[in-house]
Design an enzyme around this catalytic site. Structure first.
Site, mmCIF file in Angstrom:
data_model
loop_
_atom_site.group_PDB
_atom_site.id
_atom_site.type_symbol
_atom_site.label_atom_id
_atom_site.label_comp_id
_atom_site.label_asym_id
_atom_site.label_seq_id
_atom_site.Cartn_x
_atom_site.Cartn_y
_atom_site.Cartn_z
ATOM 1 N N ASP A 161 -6.064 30.044 -47.098
ATOM 2 C CA ASP A 161 -6.010 31.477 -46.866
ATOM 3 C C ASP A 161 -6.321 31.881 -48.639
ATOM 4 O O ASP A 161 -6.085 30.935 -49.608
ATOM 5 C CB ASP A 161 -5.272 32.225 -46.371
ATOM 6 N N ASP A 189 -5.857 30.267 -36.161
ATOM 7 C CA ASP A 189 -4.350 29.882 -36.775
ATOM 8 C C ASP A 189 -3.570 30.677 -36.498
ATOM 9 O O ASP A 189 -3.522 32.135 -36.130
ATOM 10 C CB ASP A 189 -4.765 29.682 -38.270
#
Length: 371
Positions: free
Chosen positions: A90, A265
Site C-alpha cells: 500500500d 486483502d
C-alpha cells in the site's frame, strides 16, 4: 510488468490471471496482510502450503522499521523476508491519515509525527513511490487521501480531487524512477456515486495498470458498502484488475466477487484468529466458549488444513484459555486456509458458470451455524 486476462465470467464474477514480475496470480484472490513484512503467526513455508499466491506489505510501517536502507541492502522486500511470490504494497496513506491528531495535510503531502519516536516525518506521492520502488513490490499503490466513513459531499469532492492530483504525481514519479512493476490508482469519493465516477474518470485519464476501490470498510454501514460496490460494477474498466482494499468477511468476499472484484486483502482472518474467532464454511466458532472444552471434533470436519487434520476443538479451546502461542498459530493457519479455499471454490464456480448457485449454497451453509 502486469498482464491481466479475464478467462471466464459467470454473472458479474470474473475468473482471470494476473501476470507479475514474481509470478502469476489466479483471480479472484485474497491477499494475507504482512504489515511488517510478516503475516502474523505464519512462516513463508506455511503461507505457501495453504495456497497463498500474493501477500500485502505495509509501506508506512516498513519505511519506519526496519527502514529503507536495510531493505535496500538485501535487494528488496522479497529477499529480506524470504518470499519469492508476488507482493503488493500500500502507499502508506491510510496509516498516515489515521494519525489525525499527529499530522498536517497540505497539497505537497503530509507532515506527521512518527508513532514510534516522535520524529517529524513527511510523506508525499514522490516519497511513497521511492519507498515502494526500493521495496520492489510487484504492485505499487498511488498515494491518496482517505476520508472517514461518512463525510459531506463537498468534503469528499475536495479530498478526491487532491487524490487525483496526487495520482498524477504518483504516476510521474513511478515512471521517472523506471519502476518495472505495476502501479494501481485508487478510486475515492466516499459514498457518493457521482464522486466515485469523477474519481474513476480522472484515474483513467492518468493511466494505471489496475484500479483499487478505497474508502470502504472504514465505518460506513455494510448495506452502504454493498450499494457502492454494485454501483461501481459497471463503471470499472473491464480490461483492468479491480482491487477492493481492506475487505473483509467471507460474505464480503463473495459479494465483492459477484460485483466484479478480482483482489482483496484484510487483517480479519489473522486478527480474529489471534482473538479466538474462527471462520468455517458452517459459520463462525468462538473457541473460548465453554461449549468446546470437551469437543473432540475438529473445527471443520471437511477442512483439510493442518489444524483441522490434527487437533480437536477441545485442544484449541485449551490453548486459547491458557494463552499458548500455538493456539493463535493454529487458528491463523485455519482461517487463512479457509479464506484461500473460499477463493478456490469461487474460481471453480466461475469456470463452471455456476457462481450464482455457489453463492446461494455458501449463504445457506454459513447460516446453518457450527454443530
Amino acid at each position: 510488468m502486469l498482464k491481466f486476462t479475464v478467462h471466464k465470467t459467470s454473472g458479474g464474477a470474473r475468473r482471470g490471471t494476473l501476470e507479475l514480475n514474481h509470478g502469476t496470480v489466479e483471480t479472484p484472490v485474497f491477499q494475507p496482510v504482512g504489515t511488517y513484512g510478516s503475516v502474523k503467526a505464519m512462516s513463508p513455508v506455511e503461507l505457501n502450503d495453504i495456497g497463498a499466491q500474493i501477500i500485502l506489505g505495509n509501506t508506512f510501517h516498513l519505511w519506519l522499521r526496519p527502514g529503507l536502507e536495510i531493505v535496500e541492502q538485501f535487494g528488496g522486500l522479497h529477499e529480506f523476508i524470504g518470499w519469492d511470490k508476488p507482493i503488493l504494497t500500500d502507499s502508506g496513506g491510510f496509516q498516515v491519515f489515521s494519525l489525525s491528531d499527529m499530522r498536517k495535510l497540505t497539497e505537497e503531502g503530509c507532515t506527521f509525527q512518527s508513532p514510534i519516536n516522535g520524529d517529524k516525518l513527511f510523506l508525499s506521492p514522490e516519497i511513497s513511490m521511492k519507498i515502494q520502488t526500493v521495496l520492489n513490490s510487484d504492485i505499487v499503490m498511488q498515494l491518496d487521501e482517505c476520508t472517514p466513513g461518512q463525510v459531506d459531499h463537498a468534503t469528499a469532492q475536495k479530498s478526491l480531487q487532491m487524490s487525483l492530483r496526487w495520482a498524477e504525481r504518483s504516476r510521474r514519479a513511478f515512471d521517472d524512477l523506471k519502476n518495472p512493476n505495476a502501479l494501481f490508482g485508487i478510486v475515492q469519493g466516499n459514498l457518493y456515486t457521482d464522486l466515485r465516477q469523477e474519481s474513476l474518470e480522472g484515474l483513467m485519464q492518468v493511466g494505471f495498470d489496475g484500479i483499487a476501490i478505497g474508502g470502504l470498510s472504514v465505518g460506513e454501514p455494510k448495506p452502504e458498502m454493498y450499494r457502492m460496490l454494485t454501483e461501481l460494477k459497471d463503471m470499472l474498466p473491464a480490461d483492468k484488475p479491480h482491487y477492493l482494499m481492506g475487505v473483509g468477511t467471507p460474505e464480503d468476499l463473495v459479494h465483492g466477487v459477484a460485483n466484479g472484484v478480482d483482489m482483496f486483502d484484510c487483517v480479519m482472518p489473522t486478527r480474529n484468529a489471534r482473538n479466538g474467532w474462527i471462520f468455517t464454511q458452517w459459520g463462525d466458532v468462538k473457541i473460548k466458549n465453554a461449549r468446546y472444552k470437551d469437543d473432540k471434533k475438529p473445527l471443520d470436519e471437511e477442512c483439510a488444513c493442518y489444524a483441522c487434520r490434527n487437533f480437536s476443538r477441545a485442544y484449541l479451546h485449551h490453548l486459547h484459555r491458557v494463552g499458548e502461542i500455538l493456539g493463535a498459530r493454529l487458528n491463523t493457519i485455519h482461517n487463512l486456509f479457509y479464506y484461500q479455499e473460499l477463493m478456490r471454490e469461487m474460481r471453480k464456480a466461475i469456470e463452471e458458470d455456476r457462481f450464482e448457485d455457489f453463492r446461494l449454497e455458501f449463504a445457506a451453509k454459513r447460516a446453518r451455524s457450527v454443530n
